[in-house]
Each structure stands twice: as structure tokens, then as C-alpha cells.
Design a protein around this motif. Structure first.
Motif, PDB file in Angstrom:
ATOM      1  N   ILE A 105       0.861  -1.184   0.000  1.00  0.00           N
ATOM      2  CA  ILE A 105       0.000   0.000   0.000  1.00  0.00           C
ATOM      3  C   ILE A 105       0.896   1.233   0.000  1.00  0.00           C
ATOM      4  CG2 ILE A 105      -1.771   1.293   1.272  1.00  0.00           C
ATOM      5  CD1 ILE A 105      -2.258  -1.577   2.700  1.00  0.00           C
ATOM      6  N   THR A 106       0.787   2.080  -0.991  1.00  0.00           N
ATOM      7  CA  THR A 106       1.589   3.303  -0.986  1.00  0.00           C
ATOM      8  C   THR A 106       0.916   4.359  -0.112  1.00  0.00           C
ATOM      9  OG1 THR A 106       0.523   4.156  -2.998  1.00  0.00           O
ATOM     10  CG2 THR A 106       2.547   2.857  -3.281  1.00  0.00           C
ATOM     11  N   ALA A 107       1.741   5.206   0.497  1.00  0.00           N
ATOM     12  CA  ALA A 107       1.266   6.302   1.347  1.00  0.00           C
ATOM     13  C   ALA A 107       0.308   5.800   2.420  1.00  0.00           C
ATOM     14  CB  ALA A 107       0.619   7.405   0.503  1.00  0.00           C
ATOM     15  N   GLY A 108       0.808   4.888   3.250  1.00  0.00           N
ATOM     16  CA  GLY A 108      -0.054   4.225   4.221  1.00  0.00           C
ATOM     17  C   GLY A 108       0.047   4.726   5.642  1.00  0.00           C
TER      18      GLY A 108
ATOM     19  N   GLU B  31     -12.534   4.448   6.737  1.00  0.00           N
ATOM     20  CA  GLU B  31     -12.774   3.014   6.929  1.00  0.00           C
ATOM     21  C   GLU B  31     -13.736   2.450   5.883  1.00  0.00           C
ATOM     22  OE1 GLU B  31     -11.170   4.857  10.454  1.00  0.00           O
ATOM     23  OE2 GLU B  31     -12.974   5.354   9.283  1.00  0.00           O
ATOM     24  N   ALA B  32     -14.636   3.283   5.359  1.00  0.00           N
ATOM     25  CA  ALA B  32     -15.551   2.829   4.312  1.00  0.00           C
ATOM     26  C   ALA B  32     -14.800   2.563   3.012  1.00  0.00           C
ATOM     27  CB  ALA B  32     -16.654   3.855   4.085  1.00  0.00           C
ATOM     28  N   ILE B  33     -13.786   3.385   2.735  1.00  0.00           N
ATOM     29  CA  ILE B  33     -12.936   3.163   1.555  1.00  0.00           C
ATOM     30  C   ILE B  33     -12.163   1.853   1.738  1.00  0.00           C
ATOM     31  CG2 ILE B  33     -11.129   4.136   0.105  1.00  0.00           C
ATOM     32  CD1 ILE B  33     -13.647   5.896   0.303  1.00  0.00           C
ATOM     33  N   ALA B  34     -11.599   1.668   2.925  1.00  0.00           N
ATOM     34  CA  ALA B  34     -10.816   0.467   3.204  1.00  0.00           C
ATOM     35  C   ALA B  34     -11.669  -0.787   3.067  1.00  0.00           C
ATOM     36  CB  ALA B  34     -10.213   0.550   4.610  1.00  0.00           C
ATOM     37  N   ALA B  35     -12.912  -0.741   3.522  1.00  0.00           N
ATOM     38  CA  ALA B  35     -13.783  -1.913   3.454  1.00  0.00           C
ATOM     39  C   ALA B  35     -14.042  -2.333   2.010  1.00  0.00           C
ATOM     40  CB  ALA B  35     -15.109  -1.612   4.163  1.00  0.00           C
TER      41      ALA B  35
ATOM     42  N   GLU C 214      -4.460  -0.620   8.288  1.00  0.00           N
ATOM     43  CA  GLU C 214      -5.003  -1.204   9.510  1.00  0.00           C
ATOM     44  C   GLU C 214      -6.082  -2.235   9.211  1.00  0.00           C
ATOM     45  OE1 GLU C 214      -6.141   2.271  11.713  1.00  0.00           O
ATOM     46  OE2 GLU C 214      -4.094   2.587  12.483  1.00  0.00           O
ATOM     47  N   ALA C 215      -6.864  -2.021   8.150  1.00  0.00           N
ATOM     48  CA  ALA C 215      -7.903  -2.977   7.782  1.00  0.00           C
ATOM     49  C   ALA C 215      -7.295  -4.295   7.310  1.00  0.00           C
ATOM     50  CB  ALA C 215      -8.805  -2.382   6.697  1.00  0.00           C
TER      51      ALA C 215
END
Length: 255
Positions: A12-15, A223-227, A25-26
Motif C-alpha cells: 500500500i503506498t502512502a499508508g 474506513e468505508a474506503i478500506a472496506a 489497519e484494515a
């Protein structure tokens, strides 16, 4: 739903902050093995201990390629690449945008994605569940006045994504783009503050105008993007490719 991401190898870039940190984290919470890079040394140091990390400016081709190589080596291969790195770029009328600022925006938002994919694709071809997820923006679907470098780069991300999906489909690699809308966090606030200054308006006025064109008038949590990204990276997302998926609360326009 069990996403079956235990042991998945993910870059993951820019994490270190914002959307990127939520993605890191997800994946860690799902038991994935994660590598990330960022320019913020302090924020990188605060990530979970198991995360492989390097300080990298993604506009530096040599440094970025070196990170991808090192990450693949540390993870023992690669199953998922998430191209998250980006900057807001300048907020100004087109005639007032400095050419250097234009180039830097495209280098970080778009060219970095080309560089990571080109470097990582050989490793992805050896994966049993390979995927690439590129972060675009709703600005890559509807445009964005006074944010032309950013919008142009994000439109480019969608073109890159759809072309890669066709090119790499025969290798079983699925490629998708995520288009966030108004995302909660410091970066979105700074964008609205810059627009308020340009227009000689209050922050509240600019914020209200932004939400005027969004059906769900709330900031999207990172977190919605990560999901959504977890699903696309999982075996359940196997048949989703070549898509530009908005997670934006139905944003119809960026004023």
C-alpha cells in the motif's frame, strides 16, 4: 463475511495517514502481511509493528522502485497492490497554476501508479489471487473547477485502470479504481479551506456548497474506503475488474 485474506501479501503506498492508514489497519486486522511507504517518518513509526515500512517520496522513481522490490522481498511475494499515494495539488484558476505544481501533481497521483504496477506485475502474475486497486476520486468522474491538475490526474487513473484490466486479465490479475468523495480528515479540510480563500468565502459556505451536490450529506469515513478495497482484494472479488467504483455518497458534482 470471511474475506479469506489471512496471509495475503499487500503493498500500500502512502499508508501512514488518512485513507492509506485505514487501508493498512484494515488489512492487518484481516491477518494480511502488509508493506507500506510514506514521507512522514513519525506517522510511519506509529504503524503496527509487523508492517514493513520505508520512507519514500513516490515522485522519486528510483526510490519508489526500490521500495517495491524491497517490499516484495520482505513479504515473500505479492497478492495485492494498492496505489493510494496522492496530493491535493494547487487550488487556482488554470492561468495561475505553476507548471512545476502541475507536473508534481501528475507525478505523485498518476505516474507513481504506473511505476509501481510496472515494477510489481511480475510478482502479481505468480499469485493465486492477484489484484491491483488504484485510488482515483469522484473528481476523476465529474471534474473539479480550480483543481485541474488533480482532476486530470484522477481521470488518468481511471484510464490506466481500465487499460490494465484488459491487458492483465489474461494473467488473472483484476484491476479496479476506487473513487472517494468528500472524505473525513485533515486533507479534505485543507482543500475546502483553500477554496474558501480563493473565493473569499467562509469555510462553512464552501462546505455547504460541496454537500449540496451529494445525496448522503456526510463525510465518507476512511474506513468505508478500506472496506471496499478489502472486498476487491479478497477471493470474493474475483470477478470484479475494470471498474471505477464510487464511494462518495452519490456525489453528482464538485463545485
Amino acid at each position: 463475511m470471511n474475506l479469506n485474506l489471512e496471509g495475503a501479501r499487500v503493498i500500500i503506498t502512502a499508508g501512514a495517514g488518512g485513507i492509506g492508514r485505514a487501508i493498512v489497519e484494515a488489512f492487518v486486522a484481516e491477518g494480511a502481511r502488509v508493506a507500506t511507504c510514506d514521507i512522514d517518518e513519525t506517522a510511519l513509526a506509529s504503524l503496527p509493528e509487523a508492517v514493513f515500512r520505508q520512507i519514500v517520496d513516490v515522485s522519486d522513481e528510483t526510490a519508489l522502485q526500490g521500495f517495491v522490490d524491497a517490499a516484495i522481498g520482505a513479504l515473500g511475494g505479492l497478492d495485492c497492490l494498492v496505489n493510494n499515494a496522492g496530493i491535493a495539488g494547487p487550488t487556482a484558476r488554470i492561468e495561475d497554476i505553476d507548471a512545476a505544481a502541475w507536473r508534481r501533481t501528475l507525478d505523485i497521483v498518476l505516474t507513481s501508479q504506473y511505476l509501481t504496477v510496472a515494477r510489481a506485475v511480475s510478482a502479481l502474475r505468480r499469485s493465486a489471487n492477484p489484484s491491483i486497486i488504484n485510488l482515483s476520486s469522484v473528481a476523476g468522474r465529474v471534474g473539479f473547477a480550480m483543481r485541474t491538475p488533480y482532476a486530470a490526474a484522477k481521470w488518468g487513473v481511471i484510464g490506466l485502470t481500465k487499460s490494465l484490466a484488459i491487458e492483465l486479465g489474461g494473467d488473472g490479475i483484476r484491476v479496479n479504481a476506487i473513487l472517494p468523495g468528500l472524505v473525513a480528515g485533515d486533507r479534505q479540510r485543507r482543500v475546502l479551506e483553500a477554496k474558501a480563500q480563493q473565493r473569499n468565502q467562509s469555510f462553512a459556505e464552501v462546505e455547504a456548497e460541496a454537500f449540496r451536490f451529494t445525496s448522503i450529506r456526510e463525510y465518507v469515513p476512511p474506513e468505508a474506503i478500506a472496506a471496499q478495497i478489502l472486498y476487491l482484494a479478497s477471493p470474493q472479488g474475483r470477478f470484479v475488474s475494470g471498474q471505477a467504483i464510487s464511494v462518495c455518497g452519490d456525489t453528482r458534482m464538485l463545485a
